[in-house]
Write an enzyme that holds these catalytic residues in place. Structure first.
Site, mmCIF file in Angstrom:
data_model
loop_
_atom_site.group_PDB
_atom_site.id
_atom_site.type_symbol
_atom_site.label_atom_id
_atom_site.label_comp_id
_atom_site.label_asym_id
_atom_site.label_seq_id
_atom_site.Cartn_x
_atom_site.Cartn_y
_atom_site.Cartn_z
ATOM 1 C CB VAL A 277 -23.728 -10.121 -35.286
ATOM 2 C CG1 VAL A 277 -23.603 -8.577 -35.136
ATOM 3 C CG2 VAL A 277 -23.407 -11.088 -34.358
ATOM 4 C CB ALA A 278 -24.331 -8.102 -40.568
ATOM 5 C CB ILE A 280 -29.402 -8.230 -34.670
ATOM 6 C CG1 ILE A 280 -30.214 -9.552 -35.398
ATOM 7 C CG2 ILE A 280 -30.492 -6.976 -33.318
ATOM 8 C CD1 ILE A 280 -30.384 -9.946 -34.048
ATOM 9 C CD GLU A 282 -25.852 -4.437 -33.519
ATOM 10 O OE1 GLU A 282 -24.747 -4.519 -33.922
ATOM 11 O OE2 GLU A 282 -26.395 -5.113 -33.468
ATOM 12 C CG ASP A 324 -59.450 22.628 -18.525
ATOM 13 O OD1 ASP A 324 -60.721 22.369 -18.700
ATOM 14 O OD2 ASP A 324 -59.185 23.218 -17.307
ATOM 15 C CG ASN A 694 -23.944 -3.010 -36.812
ATOM 16 O OD1 ASN A 694 -23.713 -2.661 -38.118
ATOM 17 N ND2 ASN A 694 -24.975 -3.772 -36.790
ATOM 18 C CG ASP A 698 -24.650 1.921 -37.560
ATOM 19 O OD1 ASP A 698 -24.501 2.103 -38.618
ATOM 20 O OD2 ASP A 698 -25.317 0.455 -37.856
#
Length: 860
Positions: A277-278, A280, A282, A324, A694, A698
């Site tokens: 978990v740490a 990744i 997420e 164009d 996280n 984060d």
């Protein structure tokens, strides 16, 4: 099949048809074989398919396994939190993917719903979907052409093919067999194409292709491809796979080493889950998506509408802009820029006070003025009338003085138009046409000036102008019978005018900024080579002898290897077809370039879809081009693209900053958890602590990084290299050493608590890791400059995020309700001060790193 190369009689034979059309039974048989005249859609993604795609990522699978194992071990809180994170991330991705591509529906809507066909030698109205090759159909002004057709009868029939070919002027159709095989669509004047619009006239045609075999169908098949991943998506995907393998390896090592030391299997399993978990990140997908969404919202203020969020990030990697010409680089309005008047005119035709050329420009046209004062009519004639009007020669006033009494309309055979005006006792006939035609109709009185006329005309044409000339003849009375060949002879030249769709002034500056930023602009247009070259030179797209100009015909003659060897040198493509636009895009991409493509027509859709970022025109763009594009210019202005690229680079830089921020924090968590057993310490963090850091620690500051202002040199540096590893060089080193420092500080606090029998150790370690990351995010707001130089208050959302995160952290520490959920304890003042002091170490270390780097750079 090149139907334009076949005579009408050959077309009848090839399709087993005739001028009287098909009989009903034969048509039904052909329909059963050829299928309906429909644009078919590709295979659609199902809702369940989209959901499966969202949860099939390897990192997500690891999280799901971690949630299941946590639930089996009895830790339902962690299971619920992990599954909630998975659902939220999947929901955000599902919403984006569910906004599926709608270009195919737009293509289908372009088709005519009904058509008048000759069946059993009678004109009957049928559904356009029932048309088959060999059907003879009747067409008139206002009709949408229902299939690809070969004209067999026309009467002043003009078709607007701009959406398909990019040619801005209406095309007058004829029935003559064309000899050249490699004609682009715009030059196939005996053909009509599905989805184009008849502006004037009427005619009869035979259906030669239906459904997916039409030019519109070919475009539809080119659109039916999967969306390309963006540079960042590709690199993060590759990183995710590598990270997953590393996670499994580390978890296995930790699990086996703990088991060999005699630790319980359940305990080591939960520790391994915590480590997974740490590791990744997420929160990273959600943060990237939200950052792109915020960037897209800001881009609307710059007149840019983002249809597909990853396009915001792709802007930072663009190295080529294929654009164009009409309406994007130019103002999309034909304008008279040059005039030339014959010097030895016999007399002042209209009066001594009046200018002959300006008077002729005002009188010889079919322009009308509406009740609202708007000029209505052909764009070329409109430019001439408006020029004359700007010089004081107003059409309505002149027509009162010199009323029109007759005319010989323009046709493609004569390539000229004549109007007859009463002038007292005389009749003035004014003839307007191409100079190549008029020069052959002049009287000998103009003979000495022929060379001069040709020199001036060639000079105008060489500079990209379309040249139209005016000549006149005086008649004693109106002839009883109008014979164009007889009347339009022995003319006297009045003069001629050079017209061009002039470049936008702001586009010149934007082209210069492009080149400064390491981005090469390329013009792709349906216009002729001379016109395209002149505009490109004026804008600065062509600036040296090494810059090449290529036509569609020249491109067709090149092999893939030959084209690949020169594609990066070509700055202008003229008279190209849809397949060639796509070929250009793919050739540039094959040279490791990231290509932006602008367009407004149906013909641009395949290239827009296949480009790394397709940019459609919001004002003049077709619905098909908008649906195929990644972003839409709301003002159709090339300069806006440069603003968008600048904004995209800033967003990309800020995304890199919070990737660095998140991965460094995760690195700190990994170091702390993996080193603790080897140092004889208990695991300092639980899975719920890691998830909290996280997501909250984060998340809020990570989002605030999206508000960081752009670096001053952001448009003076080359684009991001898409092939470069996003974690290469200094970023990887920073993630490792700062993460290690965070982990060691966290373990030092844990060790201090164990040594002093302090039961607040886990809460302190948890808080140190949280507050260390907050110090870290402030330090990395600038890669080179100190936070004290750029200003603490220069990013107000960041201050709000820091205050919010600190408040939330204090809440789960000091509010009793949250203590059992997060396994925290209220910290006394002494422990809190130690926690804050330890957390500041990371901030000062990163600031000191900047000072060292600056000194090393100065010495070198």
């Amino acid at each position: 099949m090149n139907w334009h190369n076949s005579s009408i009689s050959d077309v009848y034979k090839l399709l087993d048809s005739s001028a009287s059309g098909l009989d009903q039974n034969k048509a039904e048989l052909l329909l059963s074989k050829a299928g309906q005249n429909l644009i078919q859609e590709g295979k659609k993604k199902t809702v369940w398919g989209i959901i499966l795609h969202q949860i099939s990522d390897f990192m997500i699978i690891i999280l799901i396994i971690a949630a299941v194992i946590s639930g089996i071990a009895g830790d339902l809180t962690d299971t619920i939190i992990i599954l909630t994170i998975i659902v939220l991330n999947a929901l955000a991705g599902f919403i984006q993917e569910y906004r599926a591509e709608k270009a195919m529906e737009a293509l289908k809507n372009m088709s005519s719903s009904q058509a008048i066909a000759l069946r059993n030698q009678k004109a009957v109205k049928i559904n356009a979907t029932e048309l088959v090759p060999g059907d003879v159909i009747l067409l008139e002004a206002g009709d949408v052409i229902p299939a690809d057709i070969r004209f067999i009868k026309v009467q002043s029939l003009k078709v607007d093919e701009s959406a398909l070919t990019g040619e801005s002027e209406n095309v007058e159709k004829n029935i003559k067999k064309l000899e050249s095989e490699n004609l682009v669509l715009a030059d196939r004047t005996n053909m009509g194409f599905k989805g184009t619009f008849i502006n004037s006239g009427h005619g009869t045609a035979i259906v030669v292709e239906t459904g997916m075999q039409t030019e519109l169908g070919h475009i539809a098949s080119m659109i039916q491809i999967a969306d390309n991943s963006t540079p960042l998506q590709k690199r993060l995907s590759a990183f995710g796979k590598r990270l997953s393998l590393i996670i499994l390896l580390i978890c296995a090592i930790i699990f086996i080493s703990g088991w060999l030391r005699g630790e319980g299997l359940t305990e080591m399993l939960l520790i391994s889950i915590s480590l997974a978990v740490a590791a990744i990140p997420e929160a990273l997908p959600a943060l990237v998506t939200i950052s792109l969404a915020l960037g897209a919202k800001k881009l609307v203020k710059q007149h840019v509408l983002i249809r597909k969020l990853p396009a915001v990030e792709t802007l930072g990697s663009v190295s080529y802009i294929c654009t164009d010409k009409t309406g994007t680089l130019t103002i999309n309005k034909m304008t008279v820029r040059k005039t030339y008047e014959a010097e030895d005119q016999v007399k002042a035709i209209f009066s001594i006070e009046k200018n002959n050329l300006l008077s002729a420009m005002a009188l010889n046209n079919d322009i009308l003025k509406s009740d609202k004062g708007e000029w209505l009519g052909d764009s070329t004639e409109l430019a001439l009338v408006q020029y004359a009007s700007s010089k004081g020669y107003d059409k309505p006033k002149l027509e009162k003085e010199f009323p029109r009494i007759a005319e010989i309309p323009f046709d493609s055979q004569r390539k000229c138009m004549s109007t007859f005006h009463q002038a007292g006792d005389e009749i003035i006939m004014i003839t307007k046409g191409g100079m190549d035609v008029l020069l052959g109709k002049l009287t000998h009185q103009n003979g000495n000036e022929h060379t001069k006329f040709e020199e001036e005309q060639n000079a105008m044409s060489a500079s990209g102008h379309r040249v139209l000339g005016y000549a006149y003849k005086l008649l004693p009375k109106m002839p009883d019978k109008i014979n164009p060949k007889e009347l339009e002879s022995s003319l006297t030249m009045i003069g001629f005018a050079g017209m061009i769709d002039p470049p936008r002034e702001e586009a010149k500056q934007a082209i210069s900024q492009c080149k400064d930023a390491g981005i090469k602009p390329v013009m792709i247009t349906g216009d002729h080579k001379l016109t395209a070259t002149a505009i490109a030179a004026d804008l600065g797209i062509i600036s040296s002898d090494d810059d090449l100009v290529m036509t569609g015909a020249e491109l067709s003659d090149l092999s893939e290897s030959d084209f690949n060897s020169v594609v990066e040198k070509v700055c202008v493509y003229a008279r190209v077809n849809p397949e060639q636009k796509l070929r250009i895009i793919q050739a540039l991409q094959g040279q490791n370039n990231f290509v932006a493509m602008t367009g407004d027509g149906v013909n641009d859709a395949p290239a827009l879809k296949n480009a790394d970022i397709g940019i459609a025109m919001g004002i003049n763009g077709t619905e098909v081009s908008k649906q195929a594009a990644h972003m839409i210019l709301l003002d159709d202005n090339f300069a806006t693209i440069i603003k968008a690229i600048r904004h995209g680079r800033r967003i990309y830089d800020n995304i890199l900053k919070f990737i660095k921020y998140i991965m460094t924090g995760n690195s700190g968590e990994i170091w702390a958890i993996s080193l603790a057993p080897f140092l004889g310490l208990p695991i300092p963090l639980l899975a719920i602590h890691i998830l909290w850091i996280n997501l909250i620690t984060d998340g809020l500051p990570g989002l605030a990084l999206a508000s960081e202002p752009a670096e001053t040199n952001i448009m003076k540096r080359p684009p991001h290299d898409p092939s470069k590893n996003i974690f290469g060089g200094s970023m990887a080193w920073h993630i490792l050493w700062v993460g290690l420092l965070m982990g060691l500080v966290t373990l030092w606090i844990q060790a201090w608590a164990v040594h002093n029998n302090n039961h607040y150790g886990q809460t302190m370690a948890f808080s140190v890791l949280c507050f260390s990351q907050l110090g870290h995010v402030m330090a990395i707001r600038s890669k080179r400059d100190s936070i004290f130089k750029i200003g603490v208050f220069s990013n107000k959302p960041m201050l709000a995020a820091l205050l919010g995160t600190i408040s939330l952290q204090f809440m789960i520490i000091y509010v009793p309700f949250f203590n059992p959920i997060f396994r925290t304890q209220p910290l006394p003042i002494y422990e809190l001060l130690i926690t804050i002091a330890a957390s500041a170490i990371v901030f000062w270390a990163v600031e000191f790193e900047k000072i060292i780097k600056k000194r090393i750079k100065k010495r070198s």
